[in-house]
Design an enzyme around this catalytic site. Structure first.
Site, PDB file in Angstrom:
ATOM      1  N   ASP A 313       0.816  -1.228   0.000  1.00  0.00           N
ATOM      2  CA  ASP A 313       0.000   0.000   0.000  1.00  0.00           C
ATOM      3  C   ASP A 313       0.841   1.266   0.000  1.00  0.00           C
ATOM      4  O   ASP A 313       0.478   2.253  -0.628  1.00  0.00           O
ATOM      5  CB  ASP A 313      -0.911   0.033   1.235  1.00  0.00           C
ATOM      6  CG  ASP A 313      -2.114  -0.872   1.107  1.00  0.00           C
ATOM      7  OD1 ASP A 313      -2.265  -1.517   0.050  1.00  0.00           O
ATOM      8  OD2 ASP A 313      -2.907  -0.946   2.072  1.00  0.00           O
ATOM      9  N   HIS A 445     -19.830 -30.293 -13.067  1.00  0.00           N
ATOM     10  CA  HIS A 445     -21.279 -30.116 -13.004  1.00  0.00           C
ATOM     11  C   HIS A 445     -21.818 -30.851 -11.785  1.00  0.00           C
ATOM     12  O   HIS A 445     -21.419 -31.976 -11.543  1.00  0.00           O
ATOM     13  CB  HIS A 445     -21.942 -30.687 -14.261  1.00  0.00           C
ATOM     14  CG  HIS A 445     -23.436 -30.618 -14.205  1.00  0.00           C
ATOM     15  ND1 HIS A 445     -24.127 -29.435 -14.401  1.00  0.00           N
ATOM     16  CD2 HIS A 445     -24.375 -31.574 -13.928  1.00  0.00           C
ATOM     17  CE1 HIS A 445     -25.431 -29.671 -14.273  1.00  0.00           C
ATOM     18  NE2 HIS A 445     -25.603 -30.963 -13.984  1.00  0.00           N
TER      19      HIS A 445
END
Ligand code: NAD
Length: 466
Positions: A313, A445
């Protein structure tokens, strides 16, 4: 030399860098003024996720009848919600202490300042325990992070009671009845989502024309609609001009479309961005270049001052924990002469609201601005089998491809658990995957991730389930 490497700041940038330094054989120390793990583990990413989980658990109770489950009377104990969040933060903080020990990294508790030294700057620490300690290392890595940007001149600064930043918003005694959140970035939206889940009347004020303005426009729009359905209110294109407090609440003066209006609430949360922690480190005396509260660095964290680096940061946007860790590892590997790959990997962004939002790479608008010919695919969760079975119909997956090369260049998701799905697309962009490779990938799936596959197929006119 006392150490090979001294890291200043132990957030996800600093502590990860220290571990990697130790792995590379460097004698390493880390200086921390507050708590190991920095903002992320103690006051940011992690404790907010604990809060959001509590909020979601409570909010979900009101939908349980959809699943055939009966709950007589739901309630929550707010002090327990906060206690759990603090406990989670404490557990991770202890985890970092363990990791420092395991990697033989010396932890120096206190406030570090830099002075001219031999080669790299000397680190002088005002020790928590009293006194000071001076240490010289070959390399010093600044990972001091950032804090909430405040604007005291117009009242956008915490007052210990009615005006909060993320920090105060994480540990209040009670939930506010009415709340105004100023700023609709990730911090504002996450707190708005949390307090709304627990029943607060929440209004979010955003100066730009749409919420979550860094996200793809379609995602912003869908998020706005979904949050409104949950009872959140928005004032977009409305800039806060002045906030005043009284004994009973806050009064917020807005300017929207040339008109002024006033909002009243019990509490306001200020989430208008962040500022780098560059002060009181002695950087000016060393000639470190600072722009917009961030240290200017070269492509490897170098500051231009011998032996001094900055990552995370404090070195500028995007202000994300995973970017800080990634930059830190790159920086120390570069110091070790390992020639790490350039810092060009795409950085995903996630907002853990309800619904969640996740994205990586270019938005559709950004791709167009760059003059790229693109193909765009979309697939809604409302026709995905697993989503229907789970009752998680909200949201969609959007993919953006470079038409010329077929490379995936952007992915934008909104819906349940999309913050867990985005990594699939991040990997794809990092590996420069094309539509053909993504189409050839088998998705399990039934999962919501099948919508990722369908979105790719849709971009090329081959969607199966619409
Ligand atoms: P931000 O910069 O993302 O958003 C601040 C918003 O406030 C902007 O949209 C801006 O237009 C608005 N604003 C500024 N002044 C205003 C005013 N006077 N009136 C109304 N609106 C105003 O900042 P943030 O949300 O505070 O977050 C800081 C950083 O931390 C961000 O970069 C974010 O990515 C990061 N963060 C990430 C996560 C996450 O990954 N989930 C969580 C928290 C924070």
């Amino acid at each position: 030399m006392d150490f090979d490497v001294i890291v200043i700041g132990s957030g996800p940038g600093g502590y990860v860098t220290a571990i990697r330094a130790s792995q590379l054989g460097f004698k390493t120390a880390i200086v921390e003024r507050e708590a190991l793990g920095g903002i992320c583990l103690n006051w940011g990413c992690i404790p907010t996720k604990a809060l959001l989980k509590s909020g979601e658990a409570y909010e979900n109770l009101s939908h349980l009848s959809d699943y055939g489950v009966k709950v007589e009377k739901a309630s929550f104990d707010f002090s327990k919600v906060i206690e759990r969040s603090r406990k989670v933060a404490g557990q991770l903080n202890a985890g970092v202490a363990f990791l420092m020990k395991k990697h033989k990294i010396e932890v120096i508790e206190g406030i570090a300042k830099l002075e001219k030294g031999q080669g790299a700057p000397k680190v002088v620490v005002a020790l928590k325990a009293g006194g000071s300690r001076s240490a010289q290392a070959k390399h010093v890595i600044l990972a001091t992070g950032a804090r909430a940007r405040t604007i005291p001149a117009i009242g956008l600064a915490p007052d210990g009671e009615r005006v909060w930043t993320y920090r105060e918003a994480m540990v209040p005694k009670t939930t506010p009845k009415t709340l105004v959140v100023i700023g609709s970035g990730a911090i504002g939206i996450e707190f708005a989502s949390f307090y709304r889940a627990l029943g607060s009347e929440v209004t979010v004020v955003e100066a730009l024309p749409r919420i979550l303005p860094v996200e793809d426009e379609e995602v912003s729009k869908a998020a706005h609609k979904a949050f409104e359905k949950r009872g959140l209110k928005f004032r977009v294109g409305a800039s806060v001009k002045k906030l005043t407090t009284s004994r009973t609440g806050v009064s917020i003066e807005l300017e929207a479309g040339g008109k002024t209006e006033t909002l009243a609430a019990d509490v306001a949360i200020v989430a208008v961005g962040i500022a780098g922690n560059v002060e009181d480190l002695g950087l000016e005396g060393l000639g470190v270049k600072i722009e917009k509260s961030h240290v200017v660095t070269d492509g490897h964290g170098g500051t231009g001052v011998a032996g001094l680096y900055a990552i995370g940061d404090v070195a500028g946007p995007p202000w994300l924990a995973h970017k800080a860790s990634h930059e830190g590892v790159h920086c120390i590997e570069h110091i070790a002469g390992l020639k790490p790959a350039n810092l060009t990997s795409p950085i995903p962004g996630c907002t853990y609201s309800n619904p969640q939002i996740a994205s990586v790479g270019l938005t559709e608008a950004q791709a167009k601005e760059q003059g790229l010919a693109i193909k765009v695919g979309r697939f809604p969760f409302r026709v995905n089998g697993k989503a229907i079975a789970s009752g998680e119909l909200e949201g969609f997956v959007k993919t953006v491809f470079d038409e010329k090369t077929g490379a995936l260049i952007g992915a934008h998701l909104i819906g349940a658990e999309v913050t867990e799905m985005i990594q699939g697309f991040t990997l794809a962009i990092t590996l420069e995957a094309t539509e053909a490779e993504l189409m050839a990938t088998v998705f399990p799936h039934p999962t919501m991730s099948e919508a990722m596959h369908e979105s790719v197929l849709d971009a090329y006119g081959r969607v199966l389930h619409i």
